[in-house]
Design a protein around this motif. Structure first.
Motif, PDB file in Angstrom:
ATOM      1  N   ASP A  30       0.823  -1.210   0.000  1.00  0.00           N
ATOM      2  CA  ASP A  30       0.000   0.000   0.000  1.00  0.00           C
ATOM      3  C   ASP A  30       0.856   1.257   0.000  1.00  0.00           C
ATOM      4  O   ASP A  30       0.581   2.208  -0.743  1.00  0.00           O
ATOM      5  CB  ASP A  30      -0.936   0.023   1.208  1.00  0.00           C
ATOM      6  CG  ASP A  30      -2.080  -0.968   1.109  1.00  0.00           C
ATOM      7  OD1 ASP A  30      -2.313  -1.507  -0.004  1.00  0.00           O
ATOM      8  OD2 ASP A  30      -2.731  -1.226   2.136  1.00  0.00           O
ATOM      9  N   ILE A  33       2.470   1.701  -3.452  1.00  0.00           N
ATOM     10  CA  ILE A  33       1.489   2.168  -4.440  1.00  0.00           C
ATOM     11  C   ILE A  33       1.172   3.650  -4.227  1.00  0.00           C
ATOM     12  O   ILE A  33       1.092   4.423  -5.189  1.00  0.00           O
ATOM     13  CB  ILE A  33       0.205   1.310  -4.385  1.00  0.00           C
ATOM     14  CG1 ILE A  33       0.473  -0.083  -4.940  1.00  0.00           C
ATOM     15  CG2 ILE A  33      -0.923   1.969  -5.176  1.00  0.00           C
ATOM     16  CD1 ILE A  33      -0.670  -1.053  -4.774  1.00  0.00           C
ATOM     17  N   MET A  34       1.022   4.042  -2.986  1.00  0.00           N
ATOM     18  CA  MET A  34       0.680   5.441  -2.696  1.00  0.00           C
ATOM     19  C   MET A  34       1.812   6.397  -3.081  1.00  0.00           C
ATOM     20  O   MET A  34       1.563   7.553  -3.410  1.00  0.00           O
ATOM     21  CB  MET A  34       0.293   5.609  -1.227  1.00  0.00           C
ATOM     22  CG  MET A  34      -0.996   4.891  -0.863  1.00  0.00           C
ATOM     23  SD  MET A  34      -2.367   5.118  -2.054  1.00  0.00           S
ATOM     24  CE  MET A  34      -2.671   6.859  -1.876  1.00  0.00           C
ATOM     25  N   GLY A  38      -1.134   5.959  -6.236  1.00  0.00           N
ATOM     26  CA  GLY A  38      -2.151   4.909  -6.189  1.00  0.00           C
ATOM     27  C   GLY A  38      -2.270   4.099  -7.465  1.00  0.00           C
ATOM     28  O   GLY A  38      -3.234   3.358  -7.629  1.00  0.00           O
TER      29      GLY A  38
END
Length: 79
Positions: A30, A33-34, A38
């Motif tokens: 996460d 990805i951020m 995203g």
């Protein structure tokens, strides 16, 4: 019977360890990805390789968790 209880505790502890590893990998994915808004499409080739490696390991752990869950549930029901 005491050995069976120790075995069950050992299995549950191993399962809990997998859950923690899964959650840590999920959080790392996460975060990665951020860092790229995203979207994996925006990742550098190096970041994308890391993302895929982490995701593959997370999937492997998830599969191990499912197998352990089935074993623990069947042990619990007396099968």
């Amino acid at each position: 019977m005491a050995d069976n209880g120790r075995d069950m505790r050992r299995e549950v502890a191993a399962y809990q360890k997998l859950v923690l590893e899964y959650e840590a990998l999920d959080e790392e994915i996460d975060t990665l990805i951020m860092e790229y808004g995203g979207a994996s499409e925006k990742m550098t080739p190096e970041a994308l390789r890391k993302y895929r490696r982490l995701a593959r390991r997370r999937d492997e752990i998830f599969s191990e968790m499912r197998v352990m869950e089935q074993d623990l549930l069947s042990d619990d029901s007396g099968e």
